[in-house]
Scaffold this motif. Structure first.
Motif, short mmCIF file in Angstrom:
data_model
loop_
_atom_site.label_atom_id
_atom_site.label_comp_id
_atom_site.label_asym_id
_atom_site.label_seq_id
_atom_site.Cartn_x
_atom_site.Cartn_y
_atom_site.Cartn_z
N PHE A 68 -3.84 -15.11 -4.13
CA PHE A 68 -3.16 -13.84 -4.10
C PHE A 68 -3.74 -13.03 -2.94
O PHE A 68 -4.89 -13.23 -2.54
CB PHE A 68 -3.34 -13.09 -5.41
CG PHE A 68 -2.55 -13.65 -6.56
CD1 PHE A 68 -1.24 -13.26 -6.76
CD2 PHE A 68 -3.12 -14.58 -7.42
CE1 PHE A 68 -0.49 -13.78 -7.82
CE2 PHE A 68 -2.39 -15.11 -8.47
CZ PHE A 68 -1.07 -14.71 -8.68
N LEU A 69 -2.97 -12.11 -2.41
CA LEU A 69 -3.40 -11.35 -1.23
C LEU A 69 -4.74 -10.66 -1.45
O LEU A 69 -5.59 -10.64 -0.57
CB LEU A 69 -2.32 -10.33 -0.86
CG LEU A 69 -2.55 -9.59 0.47
CD1 LEU A 69 -2.38 -10.54 1.65
CD2 LEU A 69 -1.57 -8.42 0.60
N HIS A 70 -4.94 -10.09 -2.66
CA HIS A 70 -6.15 -9.31 -2.92
C HIS A 70 -7.38 -10.18 -3.14
O HIS A 70 -8.50 -9.66 -3.20
CB HIS A 70 -5.94 -8.41 -4.15
CG HIS A 70 -5.91 -9.16 -5.44
ND1 HIS A 70 -4.76 -9.76 -5.92
CD2 HIS A 70 -6.90 -9.43 -6.35
CE1 HIS A 70 -5.03 -10.34 -7.08
NE2 HIS A 70 -6.30 -10.17 -7.36
N GLU A 71 -7.19 -11.49 -3.26
CA GLU A 71 -8.32 -12.36 -3.59
C GLU A 71 -9.13 -12.79 -2.37
O GLU A 71 -10.22 -13.34 -2.52
CB GLU A 71 -7.82 -13.61 -4.33
CG GLU A 71 -7.29 -13.31 -5.71
CD GLU A 71 -6.76 -14.54 -6.41
OE1 GLU A 71 -6.77 -14.56 -7.66
OE2 GLU A 71 -6.33 -15.50 -5.73
N ALA A 72 -8.61 -12.58 -1.18
CA ALA A 72 -9.32 -12.99 0.04
C ALA A 72 -9.79 -11.76 0.80
O ALA A 72 -9.20 -10.68 0.71
CB ALA A 72 -8.42 -13.84 0.92
N ASP A 73 -10.87 -11.94 1.54
CA ASP A 73 -11.38 -10.85 2.36
C ASP A 73 -10.40 -10.54 3.49
O ASP A 73 -9.68 -11.43 3.97
CB ASP A 73 -12.73 -11.24 2.98
CG ASP A 73 -13.81 -11.41 1.92
OD1 ASP A 73 -13.70 -10.77 0.86
OD2 ASP A 73 -14.75 -12.18 2.17
N VAL A 74 -10.39 -9.30 3.91
CA VAL A 74 -9.52 -8.90 5.01
C VAL A 74 -9.82 -9.73 6.26
O VAL A 74 -8.93 -10.08 7.03
CB VAL A 74 -9.69 -7.40 5.31
CG1 VAL A 74 -8.94 -7.01 6.59
CG2 VAL A 74 -9.20 -6.56 4.14
#
Length: 224
Positions: free
Chosen positions: A36-42
């Motif tokens: 999911f998008l929020h699961e990885a660091d920017v």
């Protein structure tokens, strides 16, 4: 001067000494894989953008002046079927960067087609490379997953053909036609289900316990 500006300057200087007839922008990354998008660091998304989007733009801009002077050339950008009417949940950023590549190629094709320069975006489905392991549990050669050599032979034959967007591999074209007959809601459900399953497999494989128990030489293949 920023590091990126310096790298581009050095690239332009190097290209000036070369007679680049064909450019193939094939570099790309899919890491961190099914998340999911929020699961990885920017930072992970920035790295993907730098390779999949910025690099294509910078290298293309570097070779175009020479091709224009010579009045000939071909630029092949590797896109993805995931950017063409198919959702790719849990690989949102990858799909979005490939959508940029497709639109980038379409517009440049129109800009430069009268100058003798052919610009094309190829949009394959899965090809049996280690990068494909980041998308599906089954990524080895099969009826619908050609080897890299098989795909490359088809890809070369399509340079200068098929317009700005094409699918060189016949099996991929058949797969695309099949997907076109499936309602969008069904596609979304199927892709989300499969990618959630693969996310679970990747999380299990990356867990500290799995790493400690895994025999040497039998790790998960690299996603890049």
């Amino acid at each position: 001067m920023h590091a990126g500006d310096e790298a581009l300057r050095r690239l332009r200087d190097a290209v000036k000494k070369l007679d680049v007839g064909i450019l193939v922008n094939n570099a790309g990354i899919a890491k961190p894989g099914a998340v999911f998008l929020h699961e990885a660091d920017v930072e992970a998304w920035v790295r993907m953008i730098r390779v999949n989007l910025w690099a294509v733009t910078e290298v293309t801009a570097a070779v175009l002046p020479g091709m224009l002077r010579r009045g000939r050339g071909a630029i092949i950008n590797m896109g993805s079927a995931s950017s063409e009417g198919i959702s790719l949940p849990l690989h949102t950023m990858y799909s979005a960067t490939k959508r940029y590549v497709a639109q980038f190629s379409r517009s440049l094709y129109v800009e430069y087609k009268s100058t003798g320069i052919d610009i094309q975006c190829q949009v394959p489905f899965f090809v049996a490379t280690t990068m494909a392991s980041g998308f599906a549990a089954t990524w080895r050669p099969s009826a619908l997953v050609p080897t890299a050599d098989t795909y490359a032979r088809a890809a070369v034959g399509w340079i200068g053909k098929g317009g700005p967007l094409c699918v060189p591999n016949l099996r991929h074209r058949l797969l695309g036609w099949y997907f076109a007959t499936v309602p969008g809601g069904v596609q979304d459900w199927f892709c989300l289900r499969e990618n959630l399953r693969h996310r679970k497999m990747l999380r299990r494989a990356r867990s500290p316990r799995a790493s400690a128990c895994r025999p040497l030489g039998h790790g998960m293949p690299s996603i890049e």
